[in-house]
Design a protein around this motif. Structure first.
Motif, PDB file in Angstrom:
ATOM      1  N   LEU A 277       0.837  -1.186   0.000  1.00  5.23           N
ATOM      2  CA  LEU A 277       0.000   0.000   0.000  1.00  5.23           C
ATOM      3  C   LEU A 277       0.878   1.245   0.000  1.00  5.23           C
ATOM      4  O   LEU A 277       1.855   1.308   0.755  1.00  5.23           O
ATOM      5  CB  LEU A 277      -0.912   0.007   1.228  1.00  5.23           C
ATOM      6  CG  LEU A 277      -1.740  -1.264   1.471  1.00  5.23           C
ATOM      7  CD1 LEU A 277      -2.522  -1.151   2.774  1.00  5.23           C
ATOM      8  CD2 LEU A 277      -2.684  -1.528   0.304  1.00  5.23           C
ATOM      9  N   VAL A 278       0.543   2.217  -0.830  1.00  2.00           N
ATOM     10  CA  VAL A 278       1.332   3.455  -0.895  1.00  2.00           C
ATOM     11  C   VAL A 278       0.391   4.648  -0.830  1.00  2.00           C
ATOM     12  O   VAL A 278      -0.586   4.727  -1.582  1.00  2.00           O
ATOM     13  CB  VAL A 278       2.203   3.501  -2.172  1.00  2.00           C
ATOM     14  CG1 VAL A 278       3.360   2.543  -2.045  1.00  2.00           C
ATOM     15  CG2 VAL A 278       1.409   3.169  -3.428  1.00  2.00           C
ATOM     16  N   PRO A 279       0.630   5.604   0.070  1.00  2.00           N
ATOM     17  CA  PRO A 279      -0.231   6.778   0.205  1.00  2.00           C
ATOM     18  C   PRO A 279      -0.191   7.658  -1.038  1.00  2.00           C
ATOM     19  O   PRO A 279       0.865   7.855  -1.652  1.00  2.00           O
ATOM     20  CB  PRO A 279       0.354   7.510   1.416  1.00  2.00           C
ATOM     21  CG  PRO A 279       1.131   6.469   2.159  1.00  2.00           C
ATOM     22  CD  PRO A 279       1.676   5.560   1.110  1.00  2.00           C
ATOM     23  N   ALA A 280      -1.328   8.228  -1.389  1.00  2.00           N
ATOM     24  CA  ALA A 280      -1.442   9.020  -2.612  1.00  2.00           C
ATOM     25  C   ALA A 280      -0.568  10.264  -2.597  1.00  2.00           C
ATOM     26  O   ALA A 280      -0.025  10.660  -3.634  1.00  2.00           O
ATOM     27  CB  ALA A 280      -2.909   9.418  -2.820  1.00  2.00           C
ATOM     28  N   ASP A 281      -0.409  10.906  -1.425  1.00  2.00           N
ATOM     29  CA  ASP A 281       0.382  12.135  -1.388  1.00  2.00           C
ATOM     30  C   ASP A 281       1.870  11.863  -1.620  1.00  2.00           C
ATOM     31  O   ASP A 281       2.563  12.659  -2.259  1.00  2.00           O
ATOM     32  CB  ASP A 281       0.166  12.903  -0.084  1.00  2.00           C
ATOM     33  CG  ASP A 281       0.309  12.059   1.165  1.00  2.00           C
ATOM     34  OD1 ASP A 281       0.098  10.832   1.089  1.00  2.00           O
ATOM     35  OD2 ASP A 281       0.625  12.606   2.236  1.00  2.00           O
ATOM     36  N   LEU A 282       2.365  10.724  -1.139  1.00  2.00           N
ATOM     37  CA  LEU A 282       3.754  10.368  -1.412  1.00  2.00           C
ATOM     38  C   LEU A 282       3.945  10.030  -2.883  1.00  2.00           C
ATOM     39  O   LEU A 282       4.986  10.340  -3.480  1.00  2.00           O
ATOM     40  CB  LEU A 282       4.200   9.198  -0.526  1.00  2.00           C
ATOM     41  CG  LEU A 282       4.757   9.576   0.869  1.00  2.00           C
ATOM     42  CD1 LEU A 282       3.659  10.163   1.749  1.00  2.00           C
ATOM     43  CD2 LEU A 282       5.380   8.365   1.556  1.00  2.00           C
ATOM     44  N   CYS A 283       2.930   9.413  -3.495  1.00  2.00           N
ATOM     45  CA  CYS A 283       2.980   9.128  -4.936  1.00  2.00           C
ATOM     46  C   CYS A 283       3.058  10.419  -5.738  1.00  2.00           C
ATOM     47  O   CYS A 283       3.808  10.510  -6.724  1.00  2.00           O
ATOM     48  CB  CYS A 283       1.752   8.333  -5.366  1.00  2.00           C
ATOM     49  SG  CYS A 283       1.714   6.624  -4.779  1.00  2.00           S
ATOM     50  N   ALA A 284       2.283  11.429  -5.338  1.00  2.00           N
ATOM     51  CA  ALA A 284       2.291  12.711  -6.050  1.00  2.00           C
ATOM     52  C   ALA A 284       3.673  13.350  -5.987  1.00  2.00           C
ATOM     53  O   ALA A 284       4.183  13.859  -7.000  1.00  2.00           O
ATOM     54  CB  ALA A 284       1.239  13.641  -5.449  1.00  2.00           C
ATOM     55  N   SER A 285       4.292  13.325  -4.824  1.00  2.00           N
ATOM     56  CA  SER A 285       5.639  13.893  -4.678  1.00  2.00           C
ATOM     57  C   SER A 285       6.642  13.150  -5.544  1.00  2.00           C
ATOM     58  O   SER A 285       7.512  13.760  -6.177  1.00  2.00           O
ATOM     59  CB  SER A 285       6.071  13.841  -3.209  1.00  2.00           C
ATOM     60  OG  SER A 285       5.308  14.740  -2.426  1.00  2.00           O
ATOM     61  N   LEU A 286       6.533  11.828  -5.581  1.00  2.00           N
ATOM     62  CA  LEU A 286       7.452  11.034  -6.390  1.00  2.00           C
ATOM     63  C   LEU A 286       7.256  11.325  -7.876  1.00  2.00           C
ATOM     64  O   LEU A 286       8.231  11.430  -8.630  1.00  2.00           O
ATOM     65  CB  LEU A 286       7.268   9.549  -6.096  1.00  2.00           C
ATOM     66  CG  LEU A 286       8.125   8.572  -6.904  1.00  2.00           C
ATOM     67  CD1 LEU A 286       9.600   8.954  -6.892  1.00  2.00           C
ATOM     68  CD2 LEU A 286       7.943   7.143  -6.380  1.00  2.00           C
TER      69      LEU A 286
END
Length: 498
Positions: A277-286
């Motif tokens: 599971l990966v949080p959406a906000d960390l995905c956006a930053s990446l």
């Protein structure tokens, strides 16, 4: 003091497909809040009864933009809609809008895709493969393009269980271009019939067509400054801009809400497996970091190397297991119960399919049928059996990814993190090691109550009262069932053995 990534996006024009979806909203909010981007063009599908300007106004009213609105920012000054649809040739974009994109765009982020696992193959090819090929052709015409980020999936190549940051297009048996030609030639009906053959190893049309889209990037986008981002299961935000925000009923968030309402009671999973599971906000930053890195790394293009891939999933440095996820939810549940629950929330997890089928019959089908009968007697519409059909369809679609164990290498992603300045690491955090999973799951529960259930903190006392009432009824029901079962056993034993 600005950072390297902020400097890159300053005064840039970004074109985002899939911007109106859950992940797109999080990405655009981050882009507007953390950079001085000049303009964001978003592809918006036509909707009967609403102009794209009206749809943009509705889009900007989303709660995720509340912080930006409170600063006085006028979002419509920086966000511009482009009328189009990935189902049509050339994304359904007019010649006039196409010229605007060709002239102005510096960065492309391609998020648009159908995420339905059971999408008919012909439609999945159109949305996930043909649209990618069309966008690549458009990007080749863009006069000022510096970076292109194609968003794939960590599970796009689920034909192998140890997935590296490389291409697995040889497993497909057909190229992206050829698949589109076949689909166009055969038409929807025949193409859909072929899905049982073409997608057999991939379990569903989603992963098959996402893998085909990667083949498109490799073979048709190699000349572009392009990279692939492969996130695992994207779920609620961790901290930015809101804790636990989620925009739709899908995946683990939907299952969490159904469990909290007392509807979903049985799930099939291997509890000792990793929960990717990966949080959406960390995905956006990446994604934004990948965009920056792609633009500054021109060596790949000079050497004609394959576009780099960035996997993003749970690993050994800060592991999360399904048993840990479920136990934390069960432990935190009584603190944040839903006032709208229909029964005491509990969850039974099993690893065997036959056990799961038996338990769903007793814990889902029978209670659902009883409730439907009661609703009918009250003159109301039956809904529980229909609801369970939907739940079972969803759990069946995700079963393959929860029951099977997958491992991912993240060398490129970790190298990118290490290359960031301290300032960029602070603004664009995507380090999974920084997540406190217990804290995050608590945020997820609060977010689920608020954004899916529409229940704010003021409803928690009422929820706790409902929790206690249903706990009493649940225990009473268990006692009655056990008593009936023991009585039945005693009657049978008395008749045959006494």
């Amino acid at each position: 003091m600005s950072s390297d990534i902020q400097n890159f996006y300053r005064n840039k024009t970004v074109f985002v497909t899939g911007g109106t979806g859950f992940m797109g909203l999080v990405l655009i909010e981050k882009l507007l809040r953390s950079t001085e981007v000049k303009r964001v063009y978003i592809l918006v599908r036509p909707k009967k009864g609403k102009s794209i300007e009206e749809r943009l106004t509705d889009f900007c009213q989303c709660v995720i933009f509340e912080g930006l609105r409170n600063t006085g920012a006028k979002l419509t000054d920086r966000i511009q809609p482009i009328l189009g649809d990935c189902q049509y040739d050339n994304l359904g974009i007019s010649a006039e809008d196409r010229q605007v994109l060709i002239t102005e765009v510096n960065v492309v982020i391609h998020l648009a895709a159908t995420v339905r696992f059971d999408e008919p193959l012909h439609k999945a090819v159109r949305l996930n493969v043909r649209a990618t090929l069309d966008l690549l052709e458009l990007a080749k015409e863009m006069q000022n393009l510096e970076s292109f980020v194609h968003v794939s999936s960590a599970y796009a190549n689920c034909v192998v269980q140890s997935i590296d940051e490389k291409y697995y297009n040889r497993k497909l048996g057909i190229s992206a271009v050829k698949m589109c030609e076949v689909a166009n030639s055969l038409g929807p009906e025949t193409t859909n019939k072929l899905s049982t053959v073409l997608c057999a190893a991939y379990d569903n049309t989603y992963t098959f067509t996402k893998s085909l889209a990667e083949d498109a990037v490799l073979n048709e986008g190699r000349a572009l400054p392009i990279s692939i981002f492969r996130p695992a299961i994207v779920i609620q935000t961790y901290k930015e801009p809101l804790t636990g925000w989620v925009g739709n009923y899908y995946g683990p968030s939907a299952a969490l809400y159904a469990c909290a309402r007392g509807v979903l009671r049985v799930m099939q999973m291997q509890s000792e497996h990793r929960a990717h599971l990966v949080p959406a906000d960390l995905c956006a930053s990446l994604m934004l970091a990948i965009g920056w890195e792609t633009a500054r790394s021109d060596q790949r293009q000079r050497l004609n190397l394959a576009p780099p891939i960035y996997n993003y999933a749970n690993d050994d440095e800060n592991p999360l297991y399904w048993r840990q996820y479920m136990s934390t939810i069960v432990g935190r549940g009584p603190e944040l119960p839903l006032a709208k629950m229909i029964w005491f929330p509990f969850m039974i997890t099993v690893s065997k399919k036959w056990v799961y089928d038996i338990l769903t019959f007793f814990y889902h089908i029978i209670p659902g049928a009883i409730i439907d009968v009661l609703l009918t007697l009250k003159g109301k519409r039956r809904r529980m059996i229909r609801l369970y059909r939907g739940i079972h369809k969803l759990t069946k679609a995700t079963e393959f990814f929860i029951v099977n164990e997958f491992q991912f290498t993240m060398d490129n992603t970790k190298a990118l993190w290490d290359s960031l300045s301290a300032r960029d690491k602070d603004i664009f955090n995507f380090d999974l090691r920084s997540i406190n999973w217990k804290e995050y799951i608590k945020f997820s529960l609060s977010g689920m109550r608020l954004y899916l259930g529409g229940e704010g903190p003021e409803t928690i006392p009422r929820g706790k009262i409902m929790f206690k009432r249903f706990l009493f009824l649940h225990r009473l029901t268990q006692l009655l069932v056990i008593t009936l079962f023991v009585s039945l056993i005693w009657c049978v034993a008395s008749k045959f053995f006494l």
